[in-house]
Design a protein around this motif. Sequence first.
Motif, mmCIF file in Angstrom:
data_model
loop_
_atom_site.group_PDB
_atom_site.id
_atom_site.type_symbol
_atom_site.label_atom_id
_atom_site.label_comp_id
_atom_site.label_asym_id
_atom_site.label_seq_id
_atom_site.Cartn_x
_atom_site.Cartn_y
_atom_site.Cartn_z
ATOM 1 N N VAL A 1 -26.200 53.036 -12.378
ATOM 2 C CA VAL A 1 -25.551 52.225 -11.341
ATOM 3 C C VAL A 1 -24.704 51.135 -11.990
ATOM 4 N N PHE A 2 -25.256 50.558 -13.058
ATOM 5 C CA PHE A 2 -24.517 49.498 -13.742
ATOM 6 C C PHE A 2 -23.192 50.026 -14.286
ATOM 7 N N ALA A 3 -23.241 51.249 -14.814
ATOM 8 C CA ALA A 3 -22.039 51.801 -15.448
ATOM 9 C C ALA A 3 -21.137 52.503 -14.452
ATOM 10 N N ASP A 4 -21.507 52.481 -13.197
ATOM 11 C CA ASP A 4 -20.724 53.191 -12.182
ATOM 12 C C ASP A 4 -19.220 52.934 -12.265
ATOM 13 N N PRO A 5 -18.780 51.689 -12.480
ATOM 14 C CA PRO A 5 -17.329 51.465 -12.500
ATOM 15 C C PRO A 5 -16.597 52.243 -13.587
ATOM 16 N N ILE A 6 -17.298 52.608 -14.669
ATOM 17 C CA ILE A 6 -16.571 53.333 -15.715
ATOM 18 C C ILE A 6 -16.918 54.817 -15.724
ATOM 19 N N LEU B 1 -6.452 49.619 1.031
ATOM 20 C CA LEU B 1 -7.177 49.171 -0.153
ATOM 21 C C LEU B 1 -8.666 49.465 0.023
ATOM 22 N N ASP C 1 -12.142 48.586 -1.148
ATOM 23 C CA ASP C 1 -12.876 47.574 -1.890
ATOM 24 C C ASP C 1 -14.347 47.913 -1.727
ATOM 25 N N ALA C 2 -14.895 48.636 -2.718
ATOM 26 C CA ALA C 2 -16.272 49.139 -2.638
ATOM 27 C C ALA C 2 -16.480 49.815 -1.292
ATOM 28 N N TRP C 3 -17.302 49.232 -0.438
ATOM 29 C CA TRP C 3 -17.632 49.904 0.820
ATOM 30 C C TRP C 3 -16.630 49.618 1.949
ATOM 31 N N THR C 4 -15.702 48.702 1.706
ATOM 32 C CA THR C 4 -14.765 48.346 2.770
ATOM 33 C C THR C 4 -13.448 49.076 2.583
ATOM 34 N N ARG D 1 -9.725 48.700 3.778
ATOM 35 C CA ARG D 1 -8.797 47.812 4.480
ATOM 36 C C ARG D 1 -7.465 48.529 4.636
ATOM 37 N N ALA E 1 -2.009 43.432 1.936
ATOM 38 C CA ALA E 1 -1.216 43.088 0.759
ATOM 39 C C ALA E 1 -2.045 43.361 -0.483
ATOM 40 N N ILE E 2 -1.560 44.243 -1.359
ATOM 41 C CA ILE E 2 -2.325 44.550 -2.574
ATOM 42 C C ILE E 2 -1.656 43.985 -3.826
ATOM 43 N N GLY E 3 -0.458 43.452 -3.678
ATOM 44 C CA GLY E 3 0.194 42.885 -4.852
ATOM 45 C C GLY E 3 1.626 42.526 -4.516
#
Lengths: 209, 836
Positions: free
Chosen positions: A57-62, A101, A103-106, A108, A112-114
């Motif tokens: 779970v900790f390494a999930d982002p990579i 966008l 964002d994890a569970w959301t 949107r 505006a993303i940038g």
Amino acid sequence: MSDAPDSPTDPALPPTPPPQLVNTDSEPPRRGFLYKALAAVVGAIVVVVPAAAGLFVFADPIVPRKKDDEEEQETDFIEVGPVSAVPDNGAPHKFVVRADLTDAWTMRRDVAIGSVYVRRTEDGSLQAFTASCPHLGCAVSPKPDGSFGCPCHDSEFNPDGTIKPVTSNGMKTVSLRGLDELDVDESPEGMVRIRFQKFRSGIAEKVAV
Amino acid sequence: MIKSFTNWLDDRTGYRGFVKDALYERIPGGAKWRYVWGSTLVFAFVVQMITGTILWMAYSPSSQTAWESVYYIQHEMAGGWLLRGIHHYMAQAMIVLLALHVMQVVIDGAYRAPREVNFWIGIILLLITMGLGLTGYLLPWDQKGYWATKVATNIAGSTPVIGPYLQKLVIGGSDYGHHTLTRFFALHAGVLPAALIGFLVIHVYVFRRHGITAHKPEAKRNAHFWPDQILRDGVACLAVLLVVLFLSSRHWIGAQFDPDVDPATVTLGADLGPPAEPTENYDAARPEWYYLSLYQLLKYVPEFVGAFIVPGVALGILFLMPILGKWKLGHRFNIAYVVIVLLGAGALTGLAIYDDQNNPSFKAAVTHTSDVAQRTFTLIDANDGIPVEGATGLMHNDPQIMGPRLFREHCAACHRYDGHDGTGYEPLDPSTGKPTEPSAADLYQFASVEWLTAFLDPDQITKPHMWGNTRFVKGKDGSGKPSRMVDVVVNHIAKYSEDDKKMLAHGIEALSAGADLPYQAEINKKYSKVVEGKQVLDRDKVAEGLFNLEDLSKKSCTDCHELIDPDPGADSPTLIGYGSKEWLVKFIGDPEHAKFYGDKGNDRMPSYARDGQLTTKQIELLADWIRGDGYDPKNPKHKWPWVPKAVAYIPPKDTTVEMKSADDIEADNRKAAKAKAAGAPKTDNGNKPDTPPTVDKPDTTDPPDTPPTPTINLAEAKKAGPAEVPDTIDFVKHVQPIFEANCVACHGPVKPKGKYRMDIKSEALKTQGGGNIVPGDVEESWLAFVISVPADEDDLMPPTKVGGPMTKVQIDVIRKWIEQGAKWPDGVELKAKKDD
């Protein structure tokens, strides 16, 4: 209180006998080794299994995932605004990039993303930069002469996005590369379209993330 | 009884031995103030644990709720600001105390054997504390924390090889979001404090094992920890606490002594900026002060050197101190090193602060974000809470927050607002470092009496803050020929009689009253009446005032503008409803609309709605802000949810106003923009939405009393007059046909344009209102001028839309006729040659 009957003071209690140590010397050496090995294995299992679950779970982002690959292919041009907004004199115009966008569970929709700066080059074609400073990611702002400056570490860039070697403070620009150019084109309806990407900051090469 | 219980307890726990060990530690040479730093650090950490745990109970880490929950702690919860204040300032106190502790340890040589390992553990504790500061800075999710932490995580991301993975692990993905907050919070409240406790226990245990390092053998009697040293430690902790309490409440204390400051608006405890917005630049993104030295270093050296090598080497030497200390001069070196590092860091910090204090964009950003934060608090207050989409939901509907931003992005390249870009920053010229001159008018208090008076002041209209750098003053393509408006102000208003001046002032007041600006209460009241207990604009009074502008002895405004009644022939921006929200929205939306400048008169202003650069909603926010409108909690009439004044338009008498809905306009605009971009051929009216800025619907069934727009038979007009320029001009033979075919249709007896008639001699040659035809003087004759200008000039007569310009021969005939004395036989009356 049941185990301390009637005794007014503690010293009256009989001294606690020292714990009886098991005389391991009398055990056969092979059995001793087995116990130790078994203890190590059991100990490892009870520690490693929950730790590994946590690590995943900790390494999930990579951890690469299927959905990401699909999305990467989908990185497409986003309409940001009318071409008519871009001045003819080469001055940059800021557009806010809006898209969906995650964002994890959301999820949107249309936020505006940038932001990007779009300008006309001398030959009249469009040139687009991400507003994120290639040094460490602060948002750069345009100056009245069409050049760009970063409010954090004072990097400055020419109107065409290249590094100004010497800033207006007489310092050396610390950014290792110029503003990051983005793919830009014009839709048949006269809208500026950008392929919005982010790049690794702080390094000399332009590497998309 | 108590004694028997404690005996029982000690028998089962042995606590007396523990307490005795803890309290009766031997202190060689007696208690000293020098020894208090370690204890104050433990105290500070315990305070952080307690305050942090309570904050934890009220904090919600997600990008939708983090700022909102901190807002609630700060502004709603009992004692919330004090708790945040203590937590915030105690964290900074810890850094100061750490520096003192390290200094004391190094000076006393307490890193020497056998205390090396404990020294190293101390450095680890220092790093953990720095990490707590870094992770805590992001958690409020305000602009400051967001942008500063972004830099920090980008530094992590630039680590060679592992950088990108490290960055993703830290921020929980490739972008900032919920998981950035959950991970930072887990680090800040879980991992780092646990590690700190673990290392602290070892640190204290090992310290007790070796005992206090006596600086030098002292003759004084040894003492015990309790009570001698504990008293000193306690006093030191109290001092730390008092400093922290003072820092938390210093603004409130200051407000008690400063009558100009409202204690209700000062920052209590820790500052909370406006919520993080990824697309809203923040020019004051700075880390907490104890990172400023590293931040400043990155301005001078490449990021890898400043963020990895320099801090790495500095820490490396610190780690090596116990070994370096064995060298003969090692101890002196170590002391010198600590002093130099602290001085160097102090110098860099000072430079960073100095740079910022001399950086106008930094200072403007600080003031602006503080204003935005205060405004956000006001909106939340008015709304009785934060809507579910978060505080930005309120902000994005507020003209006072969005107006300055939109102005900065879209208008400030040319315009200014009270000299700045809307957010308080004066754009500087990079080559000179001086503020750049605006190239269009300053719109602060646009349409107010003050603004209009300045605009119509011959001394001011040509200055940069009005039209100085526009083509209205400089002429098209820098030709130097001012526009009619500038000509009128500079050449006519300057020569006004006292009566004219009074009329002008009265007219300005009425025009401004029509804009119904919220901050001009007195003027609004003067031009209002009370209907059903409500104060409403009195249109009769306004119209009465406006008549002054029509009746000026020289150059009436209605020569070019429509003022009270719609005038299809007016070719300059309409003054009906001037400065009202509706007028502004439509003007910003399309200044090239026929009701405003038309295709030719406009300078450089983009058609924001027609081109799709701004949505109607954005234009409305901008217009409300320019008008100074917006929810005002101090105004008893303002109710929440606040709805801005939709219309302040003054229709002609007995008419009602109908507005298109914002959605309709936007749909029209988008259609038009697409059509334009697709290269659709331009029709007479362009392909702009052909709604005039104000749609008038007569109440009565009778048609309005306006003549149809005159038209000119084009073929006839071009042919009129002689084929060549004769030597002597005869009015009836040569000039009359040209006038009749080209001019009299508009400048005839019925509603003459610009109130100028060319059908009868007495009117055509009258000099009042400026000489249109000055016999014998072509240069002074306005007519000779307007027929001769190039076709793309807005002054051209006849206008291109009715077939202008005239042929070369026609123009020369008229000029020659004027030159020869503009002879017009008495009794000759002209009749327009009409289309049909």
